[in-house]
Design an enzyme around this catalytic site. Structure first.
Site, PDB file in Angstrom:
ATOM      1  N   GLU A 136      42.778  45.030  44.661  1.00  0.00           N
ATOM      2  CA  GLU A 136      43.082  43.723  44.082  1.00  0.00           C
ATOM      3  C   GLU A 136      43.427  42.691  45.144  1.00  0.00           C
ATOM      4  O   GLU A 136      43.542  41.510  44.836  1.00  0.00           O
ATOM      5  CB  GLU A 136      44.234  43.820  43.059  1.00  0.00           C
ATOM      6  CG  GLU A 136      45.632  43.793  43.637  1.00  0.00           C
ATOM      7  CD  GLU A 136      46.164  45.174  43.887  1.00  0.00           C
ATOM      8  OE1 GLU A 136      47.387  45.302  44.040  1.00  0.00           O
ATOM      9  OE2 GLU A 136      45.398  46.117  43.919  1.00  0.00           O
ATOM     10  N   CYS A 186      43.924  49.740  45.840  1.00  0.00           N
ATOM     11  CA  CYS A 186      43.721  49.378  44.439  1.00  0.00           C
ATOM     12  C   CYS A 186      42.693  48.270  44.279  1.00  0.00           C
ATOM     13  O   CYS A 186      42.333  47.916  43.160  1.00  0.00           O
ATOM     14  CB  CYS A 186      45.035  48.939  43.812  1.00  0.00           C
ATOM     15  SG  CYS A 186      46.293  50.214  43.844  1.00  0.00           S
TER      16      CYS A 186
END
Length: 673
Positions: A377, A375
């Site tokens: 992040e 993802c």
């Protein structure tokens, strides 16, 4: 009740919440909540008596698990522990979780307080994602790294990986007679070991032909304990072995290059998908100048990887592909590919290694970072996992209330770092770093409602408050302060629980929309929807599947289609500057016709202010049964009185038994919004 909790909330306290309506978000025109529907499908586990958990029970399971881990740590290390003080703290943590001011990530909602985490003391089921660098391929056991990836994916952990291993100049060999046979045990470890042995037969010289006996693997349809679901049978594993023989074994005499590395992990991912984890999230990180890597999803260059033939399907779809970018590089050369399929994404490793928040001076703390989770992040070292937790901005009316919530969200993340995984090399890294990611969701709608100055103020003060808590609680627990403490995750289904826009993104639907959700045709929820008057259609794509439509008033002023590319990337940069000392998961949706010319300028404008970014081209085509369809307020009002509120008692009380799906990776599906 389970006896593995060393800490218990008082029954009288929890009793106050039993009859309280759970404050789920996205209430539709019939008074039913998409948040509750998501909760029932994804997080409400079936209990020993056959009934399903209600929200107040999940909150209790999580909080008692969280404070039991803290208490066990204190007792095992002979540290101070005060039950009365802990009870007061746990009750506030419970209340704020019940009211959806903070929540664990989806995997924590599903798994914390279960035997997997409490009896086996294994935090792997709580971790969303991981990263591994192929720089760490061991020449004496090259299959071990790929086996680690398979093990993680089979546990529902998404994995980011790089192609640096091609620099090791490993050869691909052709194994020779005599053949040896490995009897595959009927467990996760057996599948993983079989794959390690097969890969080693091609990446080590003078190896025997590796064959397998699959007779011990349980047949398709048999129940799986622990993670739920039913067995796939040996078919997916047999297919994986056959494909590795064809794709990698067919290249004997060549080098293990970026294509071979990505092929192996993509093929493993397809096996895990077919083996009942539903989807496998992976992110491949390649070099900007590697033409083979850049073209991995180009059907003209690699037709077999990108085949849609059901008899011989491709595997290119199994990873999101990004390139290792540098500030000042030429982005224009990638625009055509980005407009076509959204890839490649861009990861600036030099920024990730040198900076926490971009508002702070360079600190160089993350010099060991090798990549990101799928993802994007969390910048991570090789073999490191990410420990996440979520704070819902939309549930706070004041900054002071928000700052109080941060204490308990942070404490959840720090508590998870006290539990080891079953991987020694991972534990060594995670216990050194104690990296956590306290994430915010609902940022876009908060910005629309309150303005950017308020966003910056809440983020900046919130970050400093978490750093204060980390110093305080690390001293109490006698562990290192966390190398990083904040992030912005994509959120996905967790944001649906509270009715928030996901992470840093604007929602797809805007203020009024029809949400189309797919259900199995025999799902016990479907007949409740029919009885309540909802529109139900057969799925046009999948057999034995229906689509139900939910008219929703979200309270969110704008949809993603109403927001420019520059505003989207600007909000992500604001979050990276004032909040996240890890990264910000941002997928920049853009109008592929009108905003094409802005892709490269936006990257040039914000390079150095983000650590990672990916794209999602939006066409203007309206197609049947799409997930979100914007409607007018008048359309929404026409549904009021036409659909009825549903009594979920039959589901919760076990009349219609429905086990939770559990959450995989960063959200309920894959690492995109």
């Amino acid at each position: 009740m389970s006896d593995f909790f060393s800490f218990r909330l008082l029954d009288d306290f929890v009793g106050k919440y039993e009859l309280k309506p759970a404050p789920f978000g996205f209430v539709d025109a019939g008074g039913n909540s998409l948040g509750e529907i998501t909760f029932i499908r994804t997080y409400s586990r079936v209990k020993e008596d056959g009934t399903k958990e209600r929200w107040h029970e999940v909150c209790r399971r999580v909080i008692e698990g969280m404070y039991s881990v803290q208490k066990n740590w204190a007792k095992e290390n002979r540290l101070p522990w005060n039950d009365n003080k802990a009870q007061k703290s746990a009750q506030e943590a419970y209340d704020r979780m019940f009211n959806l001011k903070w929540t664990p990530p989806g995997r924590g909602l599903w798994a914390f307080g279960t035997p997997m985490t409490m009896e086996r003391r294994n935090s792997a089921s709580l971790q969303n994602c991981a990263m591994v660098s192929t720089r760490d391929i061991d020449r004496n056991d090259p299959g071990a790294l790929f086996a680690w990836v398979m093990d993680a994916l089979m546990l529902g952990i998404g994995v980011g990986f790089d192609t640096v291993g091609q620099e090791k100049n490993l050869s691909i060999y052709e194994p020779t007679e005599p053949a040896i046979t490995f009897i595959v045990p009927d467990d996760r470890e057996g599948w993983v070991e079989s794959t390690r042995l097969l890969i080693n037969s091609f990446l080590r010289p003078n190896q025997s032909i590796q064959e397998f006996d699959y007779s011990q693997v349980r047949p398709a349809g048999a129940p799986i304990k622990g993670f739920g679901g039913v067995a796939s049978g040996p078919g997916p594993l047999i297919t994986l072995h056959d494909r590795i023989r064809q794709v990698i074994g067919g290249r004997s005499g060549e080098m293990l290059d970026s294509r071979a590395i990505v092929d192996i992990i993509n093929l493993i991912g397809t096996c895990v998908v077919a083996g009942n984890v539903r989807r496998s999230a992976t992110l491949a990180l390649g070099a900007a100048g590697d033409d083979a890597f850049i073209n991995l999803k180009n059907a003209e260059v690699f037709p077999e990887r990108n085949s849609y033939d059901p008899e011989n399907p491709g595997w290119a779809w199994m990873s999101n592909n990004s390139i290792s970018a540098t500030v000042g590089m030429d982005y224009e050369q990638y625009v055509d590919r980005i407009v076509d399929n959204g890839e490649p994404g861009f990861i600036w490793l030099d920024v990730a290694r040198n900076y926490g928040r971009l508002a702070d001076p360079a600190d160089g703390k993350d010099y060991r970072v090798m990549g990101f989770n799928p993802c994007a992040e969390q910048p991570l070292e090789s073999y490191e996992l990410c420990t996440l937790v979520e704070v819902h901005l939309n549930r706070h009316e004041s900054k002071e209330d928000f700052l109080k919530t941060l204490k308990f969200a942070y404490l959840y993340g720090k508590t998870v770092t006290l539990l080891p995984t079953h991987w020694q090399q991972t534990n060594g890294i995670m216990q050194r770093n104690r990296r956590i990611g306290t994430s915010l969701t609902g940022i876009a709608s908060f910005a629309d409602t309150n303005g950017l100055p308020a966003v910056r103020e809440w983020m900046d003060e919130g970050y400093n408050k978490i750093r204060f808590y980390d110093k305080k609680y690390s001293e109490w627990l006698c562990v290192r302060e966390s190398i990083r403490v904040t992030t912005v995750k994509p959120s996905g289904s967790v944001s649906i629980l509270s009715g928030a826009t996901p992470g840093v993104h604007w929602g797809p639907g805007g203020n009024f929309f029809l949400r189309a959700i797919r259900f199995g045709a025999t799902d016990p929820m479907v007949h409740l929807f029919r009885a309540a008057g909802y529109k139900i259609e057969d799925d046009l794509v999948s057999a034995n599947t229906v689509v139900a439509y939910f008219p929703v008033k979200s309270g969110h002023p704008r949809s993603e289609k109403d927001v420019t590319l520059f505003e989207k990337i600007g909000l992500a940069a604001t979050a990276q500057k004032y909040w996240s000392d890890n990264g910000v998961s941002v997928t920049l949706s853009f109008d592929s016709e009108k905003e094409r010319e802005h892709v490269a300028p936006a990257l040039h404008l914000y390079e150095g202010e983000l650590k990672a970014v990916s794209f999602l081209p939006m066409g203007n085509t309206v197609y049947p049964q799409q997930p979100y369809t914007q409607i007018s307020e008048e359309d929404y009002n026409s549904y009021i009185g036409q659909i009825k509120q549903i009594n979920w008692a039959a589901i919760y009380d076990g009349v219609d038994n429905l086990e939770a799906e559990g959450e995989k990776f960063c959200n309920n599906d894959v690492c995109i919004i």
